[in-house]
Design an enzyme around this catalytic site. Sequence first.
Site, PDB file in Angstrom:
ATOM      1  N   THR A 145       0.849  -1.450   0.109  1.00  0.00           N
ATOM      2  CA  THR A 145      -0.082  -0.006   0.033  1.00  0.00           C
ATOM      3  C   THR A 145       0.927   1.356   0.026  1.00  0.00           C
ATOM      4  OG1 THR A 145      -1.808  -1.524   1.297  1.00  0.00           O
ATOM      5  CG2 THR A 145      -1.786   1.055   1.291  1.00  0.00           C
ATOM      6  N   LEU A 146       1.749   1.165   0.779  1.00  0.00           N
ATOM      7  CA  LEU A 146       2.691   2.617   0.968  1.00  0.00           C
ATOM      8  C   LEU A 146       3.583   2.473  -0.080  1.00  0.00           C
ATOM      9  CD1 LEU A 146       1.898   2.583   4.028  1.00  0.00           C
ATOM     10  CD2 LEU A 146       4.301   2.761   4.739  1.00  0.00           C
ATOM     11  N   VAL A 224       9.860   5.866   5.950  1.00  0.00           N
ATOM     12  CA  VAL A 224       8.442   5.911   6.686  1.00  0.00           C
ATOM     13  C   VAL A 224       7.945   4.721   7.112  1.00  0.00           C
ATOM     14  CG1 VAL A 224       7.809   8.029   5.350  1.00  0.00           C
ATOM     15  CG2 VAL A 224       7.255   5.881   4.142  1.00  0.00           C
ATOM     16  N   ALA A 225       8.993   3.655   7.141  1.00  0.00           N
ATOM     17  CA  ALA A 225       8.182   1.987   7.488  1.00  0.00           C
ATOM     18  C   ALA A 225       8.572   1.935   8.919  1.00  0.00           C
ATOM     19  CB  ALA A 225       9.250   1.201   6.621  1.00  0.00           C
ATOM     20  N   ARG A 226       9.750   1.401   9.484  1.00  0.00           N
ATOM     21  CA  ARG A 226       9.856   1.270  10.798  1.00  0.00           C
ATOM     22  C   ARG A 226      11.328   1.517  11.155  1.00  0.00           C
ATOM     23  NH1 ARG A 226       5.493   1.792  11.570  1.00  0.00           N
ATOM     24  NH2 ARG A 226       3.783   0.657  12.783  1.00  0.00           N
ATOM     25  N   ASP A 250      10.620   9.431   9.698  1.00  0.00           N
ATOM     26  CA  ASP A 250       9.474   9.636  10.239  1.00  0.00           C
ATOM     27  C   ASP A 250       9.266   8.384  11.606  1.00  0.00           C
ATOM     28  OD1 ASP A 250       6.704  10.556  10.553  1.00  0.00           O
ATOM     29  OD2 ASP A 250       5.847   8.529  10.061  1.00  0.00           O
ATOM     30  N   GLU A 255      11.529   5.386  19.787  1.00  0.00           N
ATOM     31  CA  GLU A 255      10.328   6.595  19.670  1.00  0.00           C
ATOM     32  C   GLU A 255       9.782   6.917  21.105  1.00  0.00           C
ATOM     33  OE1 GLU A 255       7.547   5.542  16.521  1.00  0.00           O
ATOM     34  OE2 GLU A 255       9.440   5.248  15.199  1.00  0.00           O
ATOM     35  N   HIS A 274       6.708  10.207  13.789  1.00  0.00           N
ATOM     36  CA  HIS A 274       5.957   8.769  13.373  1.00  0.00           C
ATOM     37  C   HIS A 274       4.399   9.386  13.034  1.00  0.00           C
ATOM     38  CE1 HIS A 274       5.263   4.351  13.777  1.00  0.00           C
ATOM     39  NE2 HIS A 274       4.576   4.732  12.678  1.00  0.00           N
TER      40      HIS A 274
END
Length: 308
Positions: A145-146, A224-226, A250, A255, A274
């Site tokens: 999707t991303l 933008v994943a992990r 991100d 975190e 995030h």
Amino acid sequence: MSVSTLGVHESVGEVFPVSVFRDALADADPSVRVVDGDPSGCDALVTFAYEEQFLDAGLDWIHSIQAGVDRFPFDDLADRGVALTNSTGIHGDVVGETAVGMMLAFARRLHVHRSNQERGEWRKPAWDDAFSLRRESACVVGLGTLGRGIATRASALGMDVTGVKRTPTPVDGVDRVRPPEDLHEAVANAGFVVLAVPLNPDTEGMISATELAAMREDAYLINVARGPVVDQAALVDALESGAIAGAGLDVFETEPLPADSPLWDREDVIVTPHAAGMNDEYYERVATIVRENLRRLAAGESLTNQVV
Ligand code: NAD
């Protein structure tokens, strides 16, 4: 499985107000109850956080409001017969916009102008600092999707897009698709390397010192994943030595990003908390998946977005 009481864990408040989400499910058949801590008495639970007490609470089904479910213990859930579903499928547009926004900021130097503005400084960039994405390339790693959301937007801006995908079949907006074995070559040729894979044993540390060394000196890494998909210490080294030009991040190994992280102070790094997937429709998009799965359960069909 039948759901007569659906719990909404307070942790969803990290992303949208609990009451707004509860109201969005007001038309659902099960009674909806806000849960603070122990979800015992609920058949199913919608949550952001994972807590160990979920395992022995008698739940049949847990829905994660995130796409990434790396914090959930798959084996323990399977042993207890608890189904786990996730929220993949809803973030392609907003995360795509964030990733492309980071690329545009680096190309058009918006991050530098904003820093200058904070200091009240009128300063033009050097004549060759700014460039156009139109003649740049992106390597998008992971084309779910991303990845697709990022690739189609990058392509619309005229970028040349390479995708890294386990089954290298053609994808809209992607000029060429490479298997993970070709990751090195794919990152070496890109102006922007964009990460859009889930965190799992195969992807943890996927971008290490070796991949960073293979990247162009004028290239940017966008994650933008992990966080743990990237070796963050190696990334800091690569930034400090000038092995790459910058990074849009991100997500992070820890975190919130600790106050003493060297990433905070670097002008060549854009830090976002995030938040790439956050948007004002998030609650409704999750509610749509939950409603669909309630419908499926009532009809005796299998769940959508099922991970465990
Ligand atoms: P998705 O399941 O739709 O897509 C993931 C894709 O990665 C799949 O196509 C899968 O085949 C591919 N993949 C897995 N391992 C791979 C590998 N080793 N090499 C290449 N491809 C591989 O999930 P999605 O919705 O696109 O989300 C992807 C991840 O991004 C999530 O798991 C989550 O961790 C993260 N995410 C972050 C945010 C954010 O706000 N920053 C938002 C949504 C998702």
